[in-house]
Scaffold this active site. Structure first.
Site, PDB file in Angstrom:
ATOM      1  N   THR A 189      32.710  52.197  41.882  1.00  0.00           N
ATOM      2  CA  THR A 189      33.530  51.551  40.860  1.00  0.00           C
ATOM      3  C   THR A 189      34.964  51.487  41.348  1.00  0.00           C
ATOM      4  OG1 THR A 189      32.129  52.232  39.014  1.00  0.00           O
ATOM      5  CG2 THR A 189      34.402  51.690  38.494  1.00  0.00           C
ATOM      6  N   PHE A 191      38.866  51.060  40.406  1.00  0.00           N
ATOM      7  CA  PHE A 191      39.752  51.358  39.287  1.00  0.00           C
ATOM      8  C   PHE A 191      41.148  50.812  39.560  1.00  0.00           C
ATOM      9  CE2 PHE A 191      36.432  54.495  38.908  1.00  0.00           C
ATOM     10  CZ  PHE A 191      36.305  54.717  37.549  1.00  0.00           C
TER      11      PHE A 191
END
Length: 287
Positions: A189, A191
């Site tokens: 992921t 960010f």
């Protein structure tokens, strides 16, 4: 038109800095894990929903927000694109986190006890092979991975477990029954660190922008050509509907800023043909 300057000065995020950083989700969420990895001494402020994260930043209750923007398997977090366009904040850094799903249960439970596994639908979907091998376990959607872990511990039932992060196991005192449940090891992921003001960075080599284009033939081609003609590497393109304007879209682009002059000229050229250009942030690309 909105366009941030591409003249950058030195700034670094000291890992010992005491910041208040808002995240979406409970303590122990993957956003919390990303925050601990990059800002180990920051005070994490959990928020129930993404709009609350941005409100906390707007009201100055926090110094920054750490928000997931995309996952290599699940794709973009579209609500955060919408909120970045809506607010006049700045993306000052990006980080990547390897997502590792753990099976968490109450202390003393065994994997054979588990009949029900709670987690966010995205996390459950990323662990299909695990459920295929453990047919006695039923997956149950929950609003948040860390929230699922907290619920399991508070309920105290050995037949219940949660799929969540290692951080959640530490925060709620859960026992890890099995690690790395995810189907694909290339599960990351990305960010964004979002703040109220830009933090110039002499090492910035990546730019995120939002662009509005007239609904005319060939406009997207013309917009992308300003980068192609200058051999600027576009690393991301995403489209989102513009609220209040049916069938109109904003395009979110990430590009590498290896040649500052070429990047400056590309943005200037883009402003000539676009309805608006908003620089969301300039930062160092994560490794």
């Amino acid at each position: 038109m909105l366009r941030g300057t591409l003249t950058l000065a030195v700034i670094c995020y000291a890992r010992h800095t005491f910041m208040k950083i808002a995240i979406q989700g409970e303590l122990g969420a993957f956003s919390h894990e990303a925050c601990r990895a990059n800002f180990p001494k920051a005070q994490v402020v959990p928020c129930a929903v993404s709009s609350e994260v941005f409100e906390a930043l707007q009201s100055k209750r926090v110094d920054a927000a750490l928000i997931p923007i995309e996952n290599t398997l699940a794709g973009p977090v579209v609500v955060h694109y919408d909120l970045l366009l809506e607010h006049n904040f700045h993306v000052n850094a990006e980080y990547r986190l390897r997502i590792e799903h753990q099976l968490l249960a109450v202390p003393g439970a065994k994997i054979g006890d588990v009949r029900e596994v709670l987690s966010h639908p995205v996390a459950l979907d990323q662990c299909r092979k695990f459920f295929a091998k453990n047919k006695k376990m039923r997956s149950v959607s929950f609003y948040d991975t860390a929230g699922a872990a907290r619920h399991v511990i508070e309920a105290g039932k050995r037949e219940q477990a949660a799929i969540a992060s290692r951080a959640a196991a530490e925060v709620y005192g859960a026992e890890i029954l099995q690690s790395n449940l995810e189907d694909d090891a290339q599960n990351y992921t990305r960010f964004f660190l979002v703040e109220r003001k830009p933090r110039p960075n002499k090492d910035a080599n990546k730019v995120s922008i939002a662009v509005g284009l007239p609904n005319k033939p060939g406009m997207l081609f013309k917009a992308l050509s300003v980068f192609a003609l200058r051999e600027i590497d576009l690393t991301k393109i995403e489209s989102r509907p513009v609220r209040g304007k049916p069938w109109e879209y904003a395009f979110f682009l990430d590009f590498m800023r290896t040649d500052p002059k070429a990047a400056e000229n590309a943005l200037r050229h883009l402003e000539e043909i676009a309805q608006f250009v908003k620089v969301l942030g300039q930062y160092r690309a994560s490794d």
